[in-house]
Scaffold this motif. Structure first.
Motif, mmCIF file in Angstrom:
data_model
loop_
_atom_site.group_PDB
_atom_site.id
_atom_site.type_symbol
_atom_site.label_atom_id
_atom_site.label_comp_id
_atom_site.label_asym_id
_atom_site.label_seq_id
_atom_site.Cartn_x
_atom_site.Cartn_y
_atom_site.Cartn_z
ATOM 1 N N GLY A 1 0.809 -1.210 0.000
ATOM 2 C CA GLY A 1 0.000 0.000 0.000
ATOM 3 C C GLY A 1 0.839 1.254 0.000
ATOM 4 O O GLY A 1 2.063 1.205 0.053
ATOM 5 N N ARG A 2 0.146 2.409 -0.060
ATOM 6 C CA ARG A 2 0.840 3.695 -0.082
ATOM 7 C C ARG A 2 1.419 4.069 1.268
ATOM 8 O O ARG A 2 2.306 4.902 1.352
ATOM 9 C CB ARG A 2 -0.127 4.799 -0.530
ATOM 10 C CG ARG A 2 -0.338 4.838 -1.999
ATOM 11 C CD ARG A 2 -0.977 6.140 -2.462
ATOM 12 N NE ARG A 2 -1.770 6.810 -1.460
ATOM 13 C CZ ARG A 2 -3.099 6.837 -1.426
ATOM 14 N NH1 ARG A 2 -3.785 6.214 -2.348
ATOM 15 N NH2 ARG A 2 -3.742 7.495 -0.495
ATOM 16 N N SER A 3 0.947 3.474 2.343
ATOM 17 C CA SER A 3 1.452 3.795 3.679
ATOM 18 C C SER A 3 2.906 3.357 3.807
ATOM 19 O O SER A 3 3.282 2.268 3.361
ATOM 20 C CB SER A 3 0.607 3.080 4.736
ATOM 21 O OG SER A 3 1.198 3.210 6.001
ATOM 22 N N CYS B 1 3.754 -0.069 5.451
ATOM 23 C CA CYS B 1 3.523 -1.335 4.758
ATOM 24 C C CYS B 1 4.850 -2.027 4.506
ATOM 25 O O CYS B 1 5.889 -1.391 4.357
ATOM 26 C CB CYS B 1 2.815 -1.094 3.431
ATOM 27 S SG CYS B 1 1.102 -0.585 3.614
ATOM 28 N N PRO C 1 5.948 -0.732 0.520
ATOM 29 C CA PRO C 1 5.348 0.586 0.338
ATOM 30 C C PRO C 1 5.392 1.023 -1.124
ATOM 31 O O PRO C 1 6.394 0.842 -1.805
ATOM 32 C CB PRO C 1 6.224 1.494 1.211
ATOM 33 C CG PRO C 1 7.539 0.796 1.285
ATOM 34 C CD PRO C 1 7.246 -0.669 1.171
ATOM 35 N N PRO D 1 4.503 4.446 -2.272
ATOM 36 C CA PRO D 1 4.021 5.814 -2.025
ATOM 37 C C PRO D 1 3.780 6.625 -3.298
ATOM 38 O O PRO D 1 2.992 7.564 -3.287
ATOM 39 C CB PRO D 1 5.135 6.433 -1.178
ATOM 40 C CG PRO D 1 6.348 5.641 -1.494
ATOM 41 C CD PRO D 1 5.869 4.258 -1.810
ATOM 42 N N SER E 1 -4.305 1.921 -2.740
ATOM 43 C CA SER E 1 -4.893 2.408 -1.494
ATOM 44 C C SER E 1 -3.825 2.449 -0.405
ATOM 45 O O SER E 1 -2.751 1.882 -0.566
ATOM 46 C CB SER E 1 -6.033 1.478 -1.058
ATOM 47 O OG SER E 1 -7.059 1.476 -2.028
ATOM 48 N N THR E 2 -4.146 3.100 0.705
ATOM 49 C CA THR E 2 -3.188 3.197 1.812
ATOM 50 C C THR E 2 -2.793 1.806 2.293
ATOM 51 O O THR E 2 -1.619 1.513 2.455
ATOM 52 C CB THR E 2 -3.801 4.001 2.973
ATOM 53 O OG1 THR E 2 -4.254 5.248 2.462
ATOM 54 C CG2 THR E 2 -2.783 4.243 4.061
ATOM 55 N N HIS F 1 -3.561 -1.653 0.684
ATOM 56 C CA HIS F 1 -4.185 -2.180 -0.528
ATOM 57 C C HIS F 1 -4.435 -3.690 -0.452
ATOM 58 O O HIS F 1 -5.545 -4.151 -0.671
ATOM 59 C CB HIS F 1 -3.297 -1.863 -1.738
ATOM 60 C CG HIS F 1 -3.997 -2.022 -3.041
ATOM 61 N ND1 HIS F 1 -4.586 -0.968 -3.692
ATOM 62 C CD2 HIS F 1 -4.215 -3.111 -3.811
ATOM 63 C CE1 HIS F 1 -5.138 -1.395 -4.802
ATOM 64 N NE2 HIS F 1 -4.918 -2.704 -4.907
ATOM 65 N N SER G 1 -9.574 -2.333 -1.249
ATOM 66 C CA SER G 1 -8.988 -1.228 -2.010
ATOM 67 C C SER G 1 -9.995 -0.680 -3.014
ATOM 68 O O SER G 1 -10.902 -1.381 -3.451
ATOM 69 C CB SER G 1 -7.733 -1.704 -2.737
ATOM 70 O OG SER G 1 -8.067 -2.689 -3.684
#
Length: 172
Positions: free
Chosen positions: A102-104, A107, A110, A112, A118-119, A121, A138
């Protein structure tokens, strides 16, 4: 007027006596603590010396005292390699137990820069020596071999996984 002066004098004397009483108890407490400290110092000097083991000896004993675990059957190791985007191509992630995509930045994988991910996903996890992926709700979905998944899906070597616009390949 004389009565007020006598009363003030009496109060000052009472306050002075109270202050002196507190100071007396404080001095007694300090003497008591001093004697306790002296007794402890004498006790330490009189007690027999103990030989302390070195750190490495203690560590060896600790390791030897641990119960031996039976050898686990060798698990097949999987890796997740980024295929697209070209800027991150070839980047590899170890799929040991559980990993999130995910974008976080928290994760395991990651992404980003991926605006379509999704944050949180997707989640990759192991179950009975098999690798599984599941979508974590997601927005744009998770795809395995170009098919959108709606529930946990088993992955094998060579499968292509897409989360957002990032494409991965499962390798060994």
């Amino acid at each position: 007027m004389k009565g007020l002066t006598a009363l003030a004098s009496l109060l000052a004397t009472q306050n002075l006596n109270a202050v002196l009483r507190v100071l007396q108890w404080g001095v007694i407490a300090l003497i008591f603590l001093f004697f306790l400290r002296v007794i402890r110092a004498v006790w330490v000097e009189m007690s027999p010396a103990t030989v302390r083991k070195t750190r490495s000896e203690r560590r060896r004993e600790k390791v030897a005292a641990r119960p031996q675990r039976p050898a686990e059957p060798r698990r097949r190791q999987f890796f997740l390699r980024i295929v697209e985007p070209a800027a991150h191509e070839g980047q590899t992630f170890d799929l040991d137990d559980e990993l999130t995509i995910g974008r976080s930045l928290g994760c395991g994988v990651p992404t980003p820069d991926d605006i379509y991910a999704s944050t949180l996903h997707a989640r990759l996890f192991r179950q009975k020596d098999q690798l599984w992926v599941e979508d974590l709700g997601s927005t744009n979905g998770t795809y395995v071999n170009s098919e959108r998944i709606t529930q946990a899906h088993r992955l094998a070597k060579g499968d292509v996984l897409q989360a957002g616009s990032t494409v991965f390949e499962v390798t060994r």
